[in-house]
Scaffold this motif. Structure first.
Motif, PDB file in Angstrom:
ATOM      1  N   CYS A  77      -8.994  -0.241  -1.951  1.00 47.85           N
ATOM      2  CA  CYS A  77      -8.635  -1.327  -2.866  1.00 47.85           C
ATOM      3  C   CYS A  77      -7.498  -2.167  -2.304  1.00 47.85           C
ATOM      4  N   ASN A  78      -6.541  -1.514  -1.648  1.00 44.63           N
ATOM      5  CA  ASN A  78      -5.466  -2.283  -1.028  1.00 44.63           C
ATOM      6  C   ASN A  78      -5.998  -3.181   0.080  1.00 44.63           C
ATOM      7  N   GLN A  80      -9.005  -4.376   0.136  1.00 44.71           N
ATOM      8  CA  GLN A  80      -9.739  -5.436  -0.553  1.00 44.71           C
ATOM      9  C   GLN A  80      -8.792  -6.534  -1.017  1.00 44.71           C
ATOM     10  N   ARG A  81      -7.663  -6.144  -1.594  1.00 43.04           N
ATOM     11  CA  ARG A  81      -6.687  -7.141  -2.044  1.00 43.04           C
ATOM     12  C   ARG A  81      -6.094  -7.902  -0.868  1.00 43.04           C
ATOM     13  N   ASP A  84      -8.734 -10.368   0.290  1.00 43.93           N
ATOM     14  CA  ASP A  84      -8.865 -11.453  -0.678  1.00 43.93           C
ATOM     15  C   ASP A  84      -7.709 -12.439  -0.563  1.00 43.93           C
ATOM     16  N   ASN A  85      -6.509 -11.908  -0.385  1.00 44.11           N
ATOM     17  CA  ASN A  85      -5.354 -12.790  -0.239  1.00 44.11           C
ATOM     18  C   ASN A  85      -5.436 -13.599   1.054  1.00 44.11           C
ATOM     19  N   SER A 212     -10.251  -9.985  -8.351  1.00 39.09           N
ATOM     20  CA  SER A 212      -9.200  -8.980  -8.165  1.00 39.09           C
ATOM     21  C   SER A 212      -8.890  -8.243  -9.459  1.00 39.09           C
TER      22      SER A 212
END
Length: 359
Positions: A77-78, A80-81, A84-85, A212
């Protein structure tokens, strides 16, 4: 095997049974199999579990580490974030100056944009059109692909149906890798098509595939229907897109705020949309994705040896214990004939006795 009547041969039959271990070239007619290598799935699983899995671990340790690594604060998940950023904050420089490149930057993620842009550049500089024919509503284009030394590498046939924007290429890169090839982009550029057809943009490569906000509540959304989940994802994506576009415009941001607040008041009056805050079972299911069982069979061990051990003192290492046990006791002073921590030279009894004798 059927064409040459070889399906009765034992060697061919044995090799066909082992088709799951074939190299990716044999899977080029299957969707997205070009990205899956022979052992990549097993190697990825081993790399994932070897980080915290040990043969001496208890089941409790495995569950805690697994939940930590796969939860909303875990590495996937980190990552993924982070991606995305990087996709949202990226600012690309368009070297071709065509609409295709800008459209790719708008719909694809940052990683896939770089890969697709490479195909666009190769199609513009290394692909040349040999002939164009119209056959039964299809535009048949013969493409010659040149390498870096400007020598002929391959020749492919691209078929394009302009009204429906259907594209076929003999290299079948889209079927194997999920993106269009450089020959297709050369044909699209030649026909002044500045956007990739929607059916050739796979949902898994889009930058707005998942919001998110949904990463935090993914456990509670596991049982949701596909259509509802898709609508929820698009709603979150539209909300984030509007906030990103309006963050520097105060007037439009106030209008957006008033509009959403009015919608919220309307939805608050609907009793169907009320959330049961007192239902602990529903809250647990929303948070963890599982419900509380009626009978708990596996409990936490009553004695757990941790670092502090129930005391306020820290645990002493083996080196410190060995150093403490190796220390010798006090020596006997010949001045006072006692086992003390001073010697004959610093003995006060001896010093006082010598001073009295001198006087």
């Amino acid at each position: 095997m059927k064409d040459h009547n070889l399906h009765y041969k034992r060697w061919f039959k044995d090799m066909y049974r082992r088709q799951t271990s074939w190299i990716p070239a044999y899977f080029k007619d299957m969707p997205i199999h070009g990205r899956m290598k022979t052992t990549s799935r097993s190697e990825s699983a081993n790399s994932f579990f070897n980080k915290y899995l040990h043969h001496g671990n208890f089941l409790l340790y495995f569950m805690v580490n697994y939940d930590t690594d796969t939860g909303c604060h875990g590495k996937p998940c980190n990552m993924q974030r982070h991606l995305d950023n990087a996709t949202k904050r990226s600012r690309h420089k368009f070297g071709m100056g065509i609409g295709l490149e800008q459209h790719v930057a708008k719909v694809y993620t940052n990683t896939d944009f770089l890969e697709v842009r490479k195909e666009i550049y190769k199609g513009a500089w290394n692909c040349s059109i040999d002939s164009v024919e119209n056959m039964n509503g299809w535009q048949v284009v013969m493409i010659t692909h040149l390498d870096k030394r400007r020598q002929v590498k391959t020749k492919c046939k691209v078929e394009l149906k302009v009204p429906e924007k259907e594209i076929n290429c003999t290299c079948e890169l889209f079927k194997r890798m999920g993106i269009l090839c450089r020959r297709v982009f050369a044909v699209l550029k030649n026909n002044h098509i500045e956007e990739i057809p929607e059916q050739y943009i796979l949902r898994r490569w889009r930058r707005d595939i998942i919001s998110s906000h949904l990463l935090v509540n993914k456990n509670g959304l596991a049982e949701m229907e596909d259509k509802t989940f898709k609508l929820l994802t698009e709603a979150y994506s539209n909300m984030e897109y509007c906030l990103e576009r309006l963050q520097n415009d105060k007037g439009k941001l106030e209008y957006f705020f008033k509009t959403t607040r009015a919608m919220r008041r309307v939805f608050d009056q609907d009793p169907v949309n009320t959330i049961a805050l007192d239902d602990s079972d529903e809250a647990v299911f929303t948070l963890f994705g599982v419900s509380i069982p009626e009978h708990i069979e596996v409990n936490i061990p009553p004695v757990v040896h941790n670092k502090w051990g129930g005391t306020k003192k820290r645990m002493v290492s083996a080196v410190e214990r060995a150093a403490a046990s190796s220390k010798s006791g006090p020596r006997k002073c010949i001045g006072c004939n006692l086992y003390v921590n001073h010697n004959w030279r610093t003995c006060k009894v001896r010093i006082v006795h010598e001073k009295s004798n001198c006087s």
